[in-house]
Design an enzyme around this catalytic site. Structure first.
Site, short mmCIF file in Angstrom:
data_model
loop_
_atom_site.label_atom_id
_atom_site.label_comp_id
_atom_site.label_asym_id
_atom_site.label_seq_id
_atom_site.Cartn_x
_atom_site.Cartn_y
_atom_site.Cartn_z
N LYS A 61 0.83 -1.20 0.00
CA LYS A 61 0.00 0.00 0.00
C LYS A 61 0.87 1.27 0.00
O LYS A 61 2.08 1.19 0.17
CB LYS A 61 -0.93 0.00 1.22
CG LYS A 61 -1.97 -1.12 1.13
CD LYS A 61 -2.86 -0.97 -0.09
CE LYS A 61 -3.95 -2.04 -0.17
NZ LYS A 61 -3.47 -3.38 -0.53
C1 LIG Z 1 -9.79 -2.24 -2.00
C2 LIG Z 1 -9.21 -3.04 -0.89
N1 LIG Z 1 -9.94 -3.29 0.21
C3 LIG Z 1 -9.45 -3.99 1.24
C4 LIG Z 1 -8.17 -4.52 1.21
C5 LIG Z 1 -7.70 -5.35 2.35
O1 LIG Z 1 -6.57 -4.88 2.99
P1 LIG Z 1 -5.60 -5.89 3.79
O2 LIG Z 1 -4.71 -6.56 2.78
O3 LIG Z 1 -4.81 -4.98 4.67
O4 LIG Z 1 -6.44 -6.81 4.53
C6 LIG Z 1 -7.37 -4.29 0.08
C7 LIG Z 1 -6.01 -4.85 0.01
O5 LIG Z 1 -5.42 -4.98 -1.04
C8 LIG Z 1 -7.90 -3.54 -0.99
O6 LIG Z 1 -7.18 -3.31 -2.10
#
Ligand SMILES: Cc1ncc(COP(=O)(O)O)c(C=O)c1O
Length: 402
Positions: A186
């Site tokens: 990210k």
């Molecule tokens: C649009 C979106 N929502 C939620 C998430 C979930 O995040 P995490 O990987 O920290 O659980 C991501 C992760 O890539 C994402 O791109």
């Protein structure tokens, strides 16, 4: 989405602070931690940097979505309108609280089409969940107006678009709540982590409790805490928060490089006849972590992807074929392949919405390529890459590469 590309002394310093105390947990141990409260500090930094009253850190973006939904009272049988183009975490979180993900078309913004959203509303709709994809934002004025008119909750999944703005406000701060992810890929990272941001005190307090087994965190003795609600363990550790703290303080440095390299690519690719770009609802607020463009046809998009590969250009995402981001390949959702059984009624509804045809979304995603912007390219490298991409695209559009 490259916070990990620039990782160094600041991150090491913050982590070392925690290691010096040996207190890796974010709550309690008040004396032993010698004044080190990295998670609390990061929450305050996020509030300041993104202009929100409250922040609750959790262990991932997925946990942030589940926690936000629970805190907003989204649960059994409620329908949540969400886009066909997102990451699997968005529907996983809806299912985790017993609700129904209602897959809904996107438009050329690559985010929810407000007209499709209106058409998807039923008496069971409880919330609209726009997902700010690939560094840019959803059409928030239109979606907010729909929520206001129908008395629906607005939950922004801003997990992959930290630091984009919409009309002067950070994405994630416009709805009833918003979520960030700090996973490894990210804009800023802490390896694994996430946050819920909100301006509503009650929502924040519920997030605080839900993400720590329901603890009310009212006093200093954790053992004496009351549990007003059931909760789970979605806590972030002090080590992760320490990395996040260093990264959030560097966000302007990251953004400057990201936007510079983004604009080099955009300026060059804009000269390719026949290429169109993703519509950005507020161009001034684009975080610039991707440049997304559309070829005239699906065949041309596929040829361009092959052409980029042949030219040694990585980082070009053709989401139409991607297993994580677009409905077409979410076969586990479409087939109802769950380890834990859902209620029959819920399963029937989930599969109904997941197995609709989505020709409007297909028409966009099948022609779209999103190219990742790196922070470590020099200006010369970004320009060289842009020129090579333009060359491939011109050939494809002229039919010379097919
Ligand atoms: C649009 C979106 N929502 C939620 C998430 C979930 O995040 P995490 O990987 O920290 O659980 C991501 C992760 O890539 C994402 O791109």
């Amino acid at each position: 989405m490259p916070g990990f590309e620039l990782f160094g002394a600041q991150e090491r310093k913050e982590v070392n602070d925690v290691l010096e105390t040996g207190i890796l947990m974010r709550y309690g141990f008040d004396g032993a931690r010698k004044g080190m409260w990295k998670a609390k500090e990061l929450e305050q930094e996020i509030c300041k940097r993104f202009g929100t009253q409250y922040t609750q850190l959790v262990s991932s973006g997925t946990a942030a979505l589940s926690t936000a939904m629970a805190a907003l009272g989204i649960g059994a049988g409620d329908e949540v309108i969400m886009p066909t183009f997102t990451f699997v975490a968005s529907f996983e979180a809806v299912l985790s609280v017993g609700a129904i993900p209602v897959l809904t078309d996107i438009d050329d913004t690559l985010t929810l089409d407000p007209k499709a959203v209106e058409a998807a509303i039923t008496p069971r709709t409880k919330a609209i969940m726009p997902v700010h994809m690939c560094g840019s934002m959803a059409q928030m004025d239109e979606l907010k107006a729909i929520c206001d008119a129908h008395k629906l909750l607005l939950l922004e999944d801003a997990c992959q678009t930290i630091s984009a703005n919409y009309k002067g406000k950070s994405v994630g701060t416009i709805g009833d709540a918003g979520t960030f992810s700090f996973d490894f890929v990210k804009i800023i990272t802490c390896a694994e982590g996430g946050a819920i941001i909100t301006n509503n005190k009650e929502t924040y307090e519920k997030c605080d409790q839900y993400s720590d087994h329901g603890h009310d965190h009212a006093g200093k003795d954790r053992g004496a805490d009351l549990h007003p609600y059931l909760g789970y363990n979605y806590r972030i550790s002090e080590l992760h928060a320490a990395v996040g703290l260093a990264q959030v303080r560097r966000i302007d440095e990251f953004l400057e490089l990201q936007l510079r390299n983004h604009s080099i690519l955009k300026r060059t690719l804009e000269k390719v006849d026949g290429l169109t770009f993703r519509r950005i609802p507020d161009p001034a607020g684009d975080a610039g972590s991707f440049l997304s463009f559309m070829l005239p046809t699906e065949d041309m998009a596929r040829e361009a992807v092959k052409g980029f590969e042949a030219a040694g250009l990585g980082g070009n995402f053709y989401y139409y074929d991607n297993n994580w981001h677009y409905i077409r390949k979410w076969q586990h959702l479409q087939n109802g392949s769950w380890m834990n059984r859902l209620y029959d009624d819920q399963k029937k509804q989930v599969m109904h919405y997941a197995n609709q045809a989505f020709p409007a979304s297909d028409a966009i995603i099948s022609r779209n390529i999103s190219t990742l912007i790196s922070l470590v390219w020099t200006e010369e490298q970004a320009q060289e890459r842009a020129d090579k991409m333009a060359e491939v695209l011109k050939k494809v559009i002229k039919g010379a590469l097919v």
